[in-house]
Design a protein around this motif. Sequence first.
Motif, mmCIF file in Angstrom:
data_model
loop_
_atom_site.group_PDB
_atom_site.id
_atom_site.type_symbol
_atom_site.label_atom_id
_atom_site.label_comp_id
_atom_site.label_asym_id
_atom_site.label_seq_id
_atom_site.Cartn_x
_atom_site.Cartn_y
_atom_site.Cartn_z
ATOM 1 N N GLY A 291 47.578 53.336 78.295
ATOM 2 C CA GLY A 291 48.611 52.569 77.601
ATOM 3 C C GLY A 291 49.229 53.319 76.439
ATOM 4 N N THR A 292 48.462 54.214 75.819
ATOM 5 C CA THR A 292 48.971 54.929 74.642
ATOM 6 C C THR A 292 50.136 55.846 74.999
ATOM 7 O OG1 THR A 292 46.820 54.857 73.531
ATOM 8 C CG2 THR A 292 48.378 56.530 72.794
ATOM 9 N N GLU A 293 50.002 56.648 76.046
ATOM 10 C CA GLU A 293 51.096 57.545 76.432
ATOM 11 C C GLU A 293 52.355 56.759 76.784
ATOM 12 O OE1 GLU A 293 50.089 60.257 79.515
ATOM 13 O OE2 GLU A 293 48.738 61.453 78.256
ATOM 14 N N GLY A 294 52.181 55.637 77.431
ATOM 15 C CA GLY A 294 53.326 54.805 77.779
ATOM 16 C C GLY A 294 54.032 54.265 76.559
ATOM 17 N N LEU A 295 53.253 53.816 75.563
ATOM 18 C CA LEU A 295 53.857 53.310 74.333
ATOM 19 C C LEU A 295 54.571 54.420 73.571
ATOM 20 C CD1 LEU A 295 51.213 50.790 72.918
ATOM 21 C CD2 LEU A 295 53.235 50.325 74.306
ATOM 22 N N VAL A 296 53.986 55.616 73.555
ATOM 23 C CA VAL A 296 54.623 56.756 72.893
ATOM 24 C C VAL A 296 55.980 57.041 73.541
ATOM 25 C CG1 VAL A 296 54.491 59.249 72.501
ATOM 26 C CG2 VAL A 296 52.481 57.817 72.089
ATOM 27 N N ALA A 297 56.013 57.031 74.862
ATOM 28 C CA ALA A 297 57.266 57.293 75.580
ATOM 29 C C ALA A 297 58.308 56.220 75.299
ATOM 30 C CB ALA A 297 56.995 57.385 77.081
ATOM 31 N N LEU A 298 57.877 54.961 75.260
ATOM 32 C CA LEU A 298 58.804 53.863 74.975
ATOM 33 C C LEU A 298 59.362 53.949 73.561
ATOM 34 C CD1 LEU A 298 56.775 50.999 76.674
ATOM 35 C CD2 LEU A 298 59.159 51.535 77.218
ATOM 36 N N LYS A 299 58.490 54.157 72.592
ATOM 37 C CA LYS A 299 58.900 54.207 71.188
ATOM 38 C C LYS A 299 59.835 55.391 70.915
ATOM 39 C CE LYS A 299 56.842 50.827 68.850
ATOM 40 N NZ LYS A 299 57.607 49.865 68.017
ATOM 41 N N ARG A 300 59.660 56.459 71.666
ATOM 42 C CA ARG A 300 60.495 57.654 71.482
ATOM 43 C C ARG A 300 61.941 57.392 71.916
ATOM 44 N NH1 ARG A 300 58.197 61.023 75.081
ATOM 45 N NH2 ARG A 300 56.511 61.566 73.632
ATOM 46 N N GLU A 301 62.101 56.503 72.911
ATOM 47 C CA GLU A 301 63.414 56.340 73.521
ATOM 48 C C GLU A 301 64.167 55.081 73.104
ATOM 49 O OE1 GLU A 301 64.903 58.549 75.457
ATOM 50 O OE2 GLU A 301 63.202 59.929 75.280
ATOM 51 N N GLN A 302 63.457 54.048 72.650
ATOM 52 C CA GLN A 302 64.156 52.780 72.406
ATOM 53 C C GLN A 302 63.350 51.888 71.470
ATOM 54 O OE1 GLN A 302 63.167 52.776 76.462
ATOM 55 N NE2 GLN A 302 63.139 50.537 76.564
ATOM 56 N N SER A 303 63.938 50.749 71.168
ATOM 57 C CA SER A 303 63.287 49.783 70.285
ATOM 58 C C SER A 303 62.530 48.759 71.120
ATOM 59 C CB SER A 303 64.331 49.077 69.414
ATOM 60 O OG SER A 303 63.733 48.072 68.622
ATOM 61 N N VAL A 304 61.200 48.753 71.000
ATOM 62 C CA VAL A 304 60.359 47.762 71.669
ATOM 63 C C VAL A 304 59.353 47.225 70.651
ATOM 64 C CG1 VAL A 304 60.580 48.820 73.953
ATOM 65 C CG2 VAL A 304 58.686 49.484 72.469
ATOM 66 N N ILE A 305 58.849 46.037 70.890
ATOM 67 C CA ILE A 305 57.801 45.449 70.054
ATOM 68 C C ILE A 305 56.453 45.759 70.694
ATOM 69 C CG2 ILE A 305 56.806 43.327 69.125
ATOM 70 C CD1 ILE A 305 59.434 44.019 67.836
ATOM 71 N N THR A 306 55.502 46.250 69.901
ATOM 72 C CA THR A 306 54.180 46.587 70.432
ATOM 73 C C THR A 306 53.086 45.852 69.665
ATOM 74 O OG1 THR A 306 54.124 48.563 69.025
ATOM 75 C CG2 THR A 306 54.910 48.845 71.273
ATOM 76 N N ILE A 307 52.122 45.336 70.410
ATOM 77 C CA ILE A 307 51.026 44.540 69.849
ATOM 78 C C ILE A 307 49.707 45.099 70.358
ATOM 79 C CG2 ILE A 307 49.958 42.244 69.772
ATOM 80 C CD1 ILE A 307 52.772 41.076 70.298
ATOM 81 N N ALA A 308 48.708 45.190 69.494
ATOM 82 C CA ALA A 308 47.355 45.601 69.894
ATOM 83 C C ALA A 308 46.369 44.511 69.505
ATOM 84 C CB ALA A 308 46.966 46.920 69.233
ATOM 85 N N GLN A 309 45.386 44.280 70.369
ATOM 86 C CA GLN A 309 44.329 43.317 70.062
ATOM 87 C C GLN A 309 43.432 43.871 68.962
ATOM 88 O OE1 GLN A 309 42.236 41.897 73.512
ATOM 89 N NE2 GLN A 309 40.594 40.938 72.325
ATOM 90 N N SER A 310 42.982 43.003 68.091
ATOM 91 C CA SER A 310 42.159 43.417 66.954
ATOM 92 C C SER A 310 40.774 43.888 67.392
ATOM 93 C CB SER A 310 41.995 42.261 65.963
ATOM 94 O OG SER A 310 41.213 41.221 66.540
ATOM 95 N N LYS A 311 40.175 44.726 66.572
ATOM 96 C CA LYS A 311 38.828 45.214 66.824
ATOM 97 C C LYS A 311 37.826 44.069 66.869
ATOM 98 C CE LYS A 311 35.268 48.333 64.969
ATOM 99 N NZ LYS A 311 34.952 49.316 63.905
ATOM 100 N N GLU A 312 37.993 43.107 65.967
ATOM 101 C CA GLU A 312 37.038 42.010 65.847
ATOM 102 C C GLU A 312 36.975 41.146 67.103
ATOM 103 O OE1 GLU A 312 38.126 43.611 62.025
ATOM 104 O OE2 GLU A 312 39.387 42.801 63.644
#
Length: 348
Positions: A291-312
């Motif tokens: 998922g990380t590489e995909g998010l990097v590619a998305l953020k590089r090219e356009q505006s998207v909202i990204t959410i990560a689940q908390s550690k807890e």
Amino acid sequence: MKKVKVVIVDDSAFMRQVLKGLLEEDGRIEVIGTLRNGKDALEKLPLLQPDVVTMDVEMPIMDGLETLQQLMKEYPLPVVMCSSTTKEGAENTIIAMQYGAVDFITKPTSMMKFDSATFGYTVIDKVVSAASANIGRKVHDTSITPVVLPFSPSKGKKKKLVCIGVSTGGPRALQEVLAKFPAEIDFPVLIVQHMPAGFTKSLAVRLNACSQITVKEAEHGESLQNGVAYIAPGDFHMKIMKKGMTAEIGLTKEAPRRGHRPSVDTLFESLVGWDDYHQVHVVMTGMGSDGTEGLVALKREQSVITIAQSKETSVVFGMPKSAIAASVVDHIVDVEEIAKSIMKYSSL
């Protein structure tokens, strides 16, 4: 280095011996006991105090599901289920995940074709990973009764897409999220859950039963519909393709990525350049960095909202942690609040 103490619970003497032999080949693991049924497990596990338990789903006297449910209430600890690949086995495995099991392994369908090296690697990897799983009240409260959230469609002109990537601990986390969506949401939900062929169909059926939206296993060529969650079938990558004015699902057998097919990265990357869609991407509990590489590619090219689940609230914080470390996450959210966050940010 402290060894991972494991107890094997299985009614088959042969399978107990196979698992014991495979696990003890790894210097990080010590098998401290083997038990024959769930009744023995409930009586002896508090005395043995293992770090991880492997438990057969189908056992006499007290089966794995009943044992797991009671164990999580009285003496919660990481459990890796051992399942058959039958339809009933897949259904029971999904139930076990929702009861609080950390992960599962599938038993060989034929000992004539048994690949001990591959099976052994899988068992060892899952047991070692389970030892560091987050076993807490939030994760293993077995009485999830989520309140369906209110929803007001936004007036934005862009179409919307929500994508979720998840692995270890996913079935229960997905239930927590999907069951809170009202039926009339104005976006489709695309889900990659790391799971082998034969199990994603049972997962979809189970999640559909506890959700107001429709949850189904994705099919090649079908058009995306609002209010429907599509789960990538095990052993297929899922991509989203444009066809005219509509978006369609494409299923492929391209090589696994970092051992995963389906891959979260593959789904996310298929949406790079889709500026005419408002996109929310979510990375939830799981091992590794998919998922990380995909998010990097998305953020590089356009505006998207990204959410990560908390550690807890993650069973395993690997995938969210990787995305956060790569500085591609906008919001870190407890699992109980992910549905609300998706609806909030999808309306912007």
